[in-house]
Design a protein around this motif. Structure first.
Motif, PDB file in Angstrom:
ATOM      1  N   VAL A   1       0.817  -1.209   0.000  1.00 16.91           N
ATOM      2  CA  VAL A   1       0.000   0.000   0.000  1.00 16.91           C
ATOM      3  C   VAL A   1       0.855   1.265   0.000  1.00 16.91           C
ATOM      4  CG1 VAL A   1      -1.975  -1.129   1.091  1.00 16.91           C
ATOM      5  CG2 VAL A   1      -0.234  -0.027   2.537  1.00 16.91           C
ATOM      6  N   GLY A   2       2.178   1.094  -0.016  1.00 17.59           N
ATOM      7  CA  GLY A   2       3.064   2.257  -0.070  1.00 17.59           C
ATOM      8  C   GLY A   2       3.193   3.018   1.234  1.00 17.59           C
ATOM      9  N   CYS A   3       3.014   2.332   2.365  1.00 12.55           N
ATOM     10  CA  CYS A   3       3.098   3.016   3.665  1.00 12.55           C
ATOM     11  C   CYS A   3       4.541   3.275   4.074  1.00 12.55           C
ATOM     12  CB  CYS A   3       2.387   2.215   4.752  1.00 12.55           C
ATOM     13  SG  CYS A   3       3.214   0.664   5.204  1.00 12.55           S
ATOM     14  N   GLY A   4       5.472   2.527   3.481  1.00 12.10           N
ATOM     15  CA  GLY A   4       6.892   2.748   3.746  1.00 12.10           C
ATOM     16  C   GLY A   4       7.399   2.200   5.072  1.00 12.10           C
ATOM     17  N   ARG A   5       6.549   1.478   5.813  1.00 10.59           N
ATOM     18  CA  ARG A   5       6.999   0.962   7.116  1.00 10.59           C
ATOM     19  C   ARG A   5       8.207   0.045   6.964  1.00 10.59           C
ATOM     20  NH1 ARG A   5       1.254   0.952   7.842  1.00 10.59           N
ATOM     21  NH2 ARG A   5       0.551   1.889   9.795  1.00 10.59           N
ATOM     22  N   CYS A   6       8.197  -0.797   5.913  1.00 17.35           N
ATOM     23  CA  CYS A   6       9.300  -1.756   5.767  1.00 17.35           C
ATOM     24  C   CYS A   6      10.622  -1.042   5.510  1.00 17.35           C
ATOM     25  CB  CYS A   6       8.997  -2.758   4.654  1.00 17.35           C
ATOM     26  SG  CYS A   6       8.689  -2.011   3.042  1.00 17.35           S
ATOM     27  N   ILE A   7      10.567   0.162   4.930  1.00 13.71           N
ATOM     28  CA  ILE A   7      11.792   0.925   4.670  1.00 13.71           C
ATOM     29  C   ILE A   7      12.306   1.519   5.980  1.00 13.71           C
ATOM     30  CG2 ILE A   7      12.798   2.833   3.362  1.00 13.71           C
ATOM     31  CD1 ILE A   7      10.438   2.536   1.365  1.00 13.71           C
ATOM     32  N   THR A   8      11.400   2.150   6.714  1.00 12.73           N
ATOM     33  CA  THR A   8      11.777   2.796   7.975  1.00 12.73           C
ATOM     34  C   THR A   8      12.285   1.796   9.006  1.00 12.73           C
ATOM     35  OG1 THR A   8      10.149   4.541   7.649  1.00 12.73           O
ATOM     36  CG2 THR A   8      10.867   4.146   9.921  1.00 12.73           C
ATOM     37  N   TRP A   9      11.586   0.667   9.121  1.00 15.95           N
ATOM     38  CA  TRP A   9      11.874  -0.250  10.229  1.00 15.95           C
ATOM     39  C   TRP A   9      12.867  -1.331   9.866  1.00 15.95           C
ATOM     40  CZ3 TRP A   9      10.690   1.373  14.922  1.00 15.95           C
ATOM     41  CH2 TRP A   9       9.761   2.425  14.997  1.00 15.95           C
TER      42      TRP A   9
END
Lengths: 282, 404
Positions: free
Chosen positions: B373-381
């Motif tokens: 969904v493009g929330c970007g959590r996987c990038i940040t965390w």
């Protein structure tokens, strides 16, 4: 989906609720391999190639194919190798005890062939177990098929599963050819791979279906050999093994490419598997 | 509201106002209606969903500096209530909890087992501060748990009990790319009420009849068309800025503000992405990313759509009782693919490839939608800041191709 049109919850789906079946017999097969014979509830039915999740409380579940005759669902067999925590516990069960399981799950071997098809069953090791229901299926309606061949490979003659049944199968019109990797002094049959057995008879590729189960590398070569014999890729069927946990496509463990082996498989056509079957560690 | 008094008329097509100073009454109204109120709060230096009794528990005046492998809370230069974006929690923590019992068994005197399939008994939850990407993720998990042959009844029960109060984002983190996935930033569907923050009040849109009923209890004033337009402009402004992903990302639009982070807004080109991934399963990029990936599984834990789980037996010491417990699982562990001959995916390379091809490709085959969904959590965390948008761009770049 908005909260308001979320479908109403019901309690009709009891995915995790096990059935209880009586063990009527246990059979010691080859080394570390045994068969549990279970008496089923009256409404139990399955198709050749499907599997159950056998459950030992406190230990967990193991996905085991049904290895008996689907035309006689009153009793079912599970042939199991004692290799993990659950299967070693299963080995301790005896006649008269009750076994818990969920199932049946998964896709089945094809049974709706055009008349007169030749059938080649190619399997290795314990891969014969999920194909035995298919052997019985063919025996029960043998006149509807052309030549039926069972090509079976095992490590040694002592590893040949269901050996005492081969004469019965042959009498019923199934050509049984067996090969081993390593012979013993009494072995008079061929030594080598199942794929070598596939080169020892004439093929009618337009009228042949190939059904394979065994180690993945063996199935890959069986499929390539069948393709080499000009068999259509959608008439080559393979039964895949992956980690099954829920058996309903909800837990994600058994994914293979874009599919869930527990519900989109275990039986696939080679045409379905081809883009993924030759990729390492998928 | 006394007995006999008529419920104020609420027009579902109109927007209403909730003044910030009246927000406590709104929370109280929800609680009076039987909802447990949940909202964003600060815990362990991150903004997470937790029970929200009072407005003061909201991270008012805080925002998050999110980058690959980094998450920092900072005092914002405004007193805005929802200037932060998404934290490590998502709605799946409530619909698909990290641990739950799916079966409970008791051994009877005759040695036979009796089982019950416990269904969760949780109060209705009103969750405040849900973003467009969270709603998109929920719709995806609906397909996973309710859309196939087997329905997950505990998910259905929990899902039904949600009352969702969404908030339109007015700021994005550089890790956000909901615009690429058509999942945001504007809240468009799947909510009961949606708030757009203005200086001293919220413009409230109604998404369901239940939303209208709840709103009616606080007798809100309709929003003037001028305020509706101002709210609209705030939402459009962010959408435009994200779409123009070539511009530099700034923490604040306020002139003269220190811009702590100047990074380009993430963007993911989704054109033909399923085939791109399936056609590149031998790409050398998987080896490169495997050099960085720790196979820790953080990305799968924070992902709002990742649904893998494992059911294991937890027996009592005397073995007279057993609970079958479902916990979140991750495709980055060796257990995940374990069969009798060993783990199918032995290497980090194969596990990262599995995760990314499933998320962006396999999901389309399985559920008719991307899993992202493009929330970007996987990038940040991600502890080492692996960025899936960068990985996909590398797979797309013909110059990077080397058969692995």
């Amino acid at each position: 989906m908005s909260p308001t049109d979320c479908p109403a919850a019901t309690t009709s789906t009891n995915l995790w609720m096990p059935l209880e079946m009586l063990i009527v017999d246990t059979i010691s097969e080859i080394r570390d391999v045994f068969t549990l014979v279970l008496s089923t509830p009256t409404d139990f039915a399955f198709r050749p190639g499907q599997f159950n999740m056998l459950y030992v409380p406190g230990f967990g579940e193991s996905a085991i194919s049904i290895s008996s005759d689907a035309d006689r669902p009153q009793q079912i067999c599970h042939t199991i190798r004692a290799v993990g925590n659950v299967t070693r516990e299963l080995q301790k069960f005896g006649s008269g005890e009750r076994l818990l399981l969920r199932g049946p799950f998964g896709t089945a071997w094809p049974v709706d062939f055009d008349g007169g098809q030749d059938i080649v069953i190619a399997c290795g090791g314990l891969g014969l177990a999920p194909l035995r229901p298919m052997v019985y299926h063919l025996m029960n309606r043998r006149e509807q098929f052309g030549t039926v061949r069972l090509l079976y490979g095992a490590r040694t003659p002592a590893d040949l599963l269901y050996r005492e049944e081969y004469p019965t199968w042959e009498q019923a019109g199934i050509e049984v050819r067996v090969t081993v990797d390593q012979a013993d002094p009494n072995w008079r049959g061929p030594i080598g791979f199942v794929t070598q057995l596939m080169r020892q008879f004439p093929w009618r590729p337009q009228h042949t279906a190939v059904l394979a189960c065994g180690p993945e590398v063996m199935m890959r070569y069986v499929a390539l050999e069948a393709l080499g014999q000009q068999v259509d890729r959608h008439k080559i069927f393979l039964s895949m093994e992956r980690n099954m946990n829920c058996a309903a496509g909800l837990c994600g463990h058994c994914q293979f490419g874009p599919s869930f082996v527990c519900k989109d498989g275990p039986v696939y056509t080679y045409g379905q598997l081809e883009p993924f079957l030759h990729i390492e560690d998928l | 509201m006394g007995i006999g008094q008529a419920m104020p008329e609420i027009d579902l097509t109109r927007s209403y106002l909730i003044a910030k100073k009246s927000f406590p009454e709104f929370l109280e109204a929800l609680q009076r209606l039987g909802y447990q109120t949940i909202g964003p709060t600060i815990r362990d230096s991150a903004i997470v969903f937790a029970p929200l009794e009072r407005v003061e528990q909201l991270p008012i005046g805080w925002w998050d500096d999110q980058r690959g492998g980094s998450y920092r809370l900072e005092k914002a230069p405004t007193e805005a209530w929802f200037e932060f974006v998404v934290g490590p929690h998502s709605l799946k923590n409530y619909t698909f909890p990290p641990r739950q019992t799916v079966l409970r068994g008791e051994r009877q005197a005759d040695g036979r087992w009796q089982f019950e399939q416990p269904l969760p008994a949780t109060p209705p939850l009103a969750i405040l501060g849900v973003r467009a990407c969270d709603l998109a993720a929920l719709a995806i998990q609906d397909r996973v748990f309710l859309g196939s042959e087997y329905r997950d009844e505990s998910y259905a029960l929990r899902r039904q009990q949600l009352f969702l109060i969404a908030v339109n984002c007015q700021r994005s983190a550089p890790t956000c790319f909901c615009h690429s996935m058509n999942c945001g930033p504007e809240v468009t569907t799947g909510f009961d009420l949606a708030l757009t923050e203005l200086d001293n009040q919220f413009v409230v849109q109604i998404g369901s009849s239940r939303g209208a009923e709840v709103l009616a209890t606080i007798e809100p004033q309709p929003a003037s068309s001028e305020l509706e337009e101002r709210a609209r402009q705030r939402v459009v402004h962010l959408a435009n800025r994200m779409a123009n992903h070539a511009t530099l990302y700034q923490l604040s639009d306020q002139p003269g503000e220190a811009t702590a982070a100047r990074q380009t807004q993430r963007h993911l080109n989704t054109e033909g992405i399923r085939d791109l991934l399936y056609d590149n399963l031998h790409h050398s990029r998987w080896d490169e990313v495997a050099q960085r990936c720790l196979s820790c599984g953080n990305c799968t834990m924070v992902c709002p759509t990742c649904f893998c789980s494992t059911v294991e037996d937890i027996p009592s010491l005397d073995e007279s009782e057993v609970a079958r417990e479902r916990t979140w699982a991750s495709c980055f562990t060796s257990d995940h693919s374990f069969i009798s001959s060993g783990a199918v995916r032995q290497s980090t390379r194969s596990r990262y490839r599995q995760w990314l091809t499933h998320k962006l490709g396999g999901w389309i085959d399985q559920f008719g939608t991307s899993g992202c969904v493009g929330c970007g959590r996987c990038i940040t965390w991600c502890p080492v800041g692996i960025d899936l948008t960068e990985e996909v761009a590398a797979l797309r770049d013909p110059a990077s191709k080397r058969e692995g």
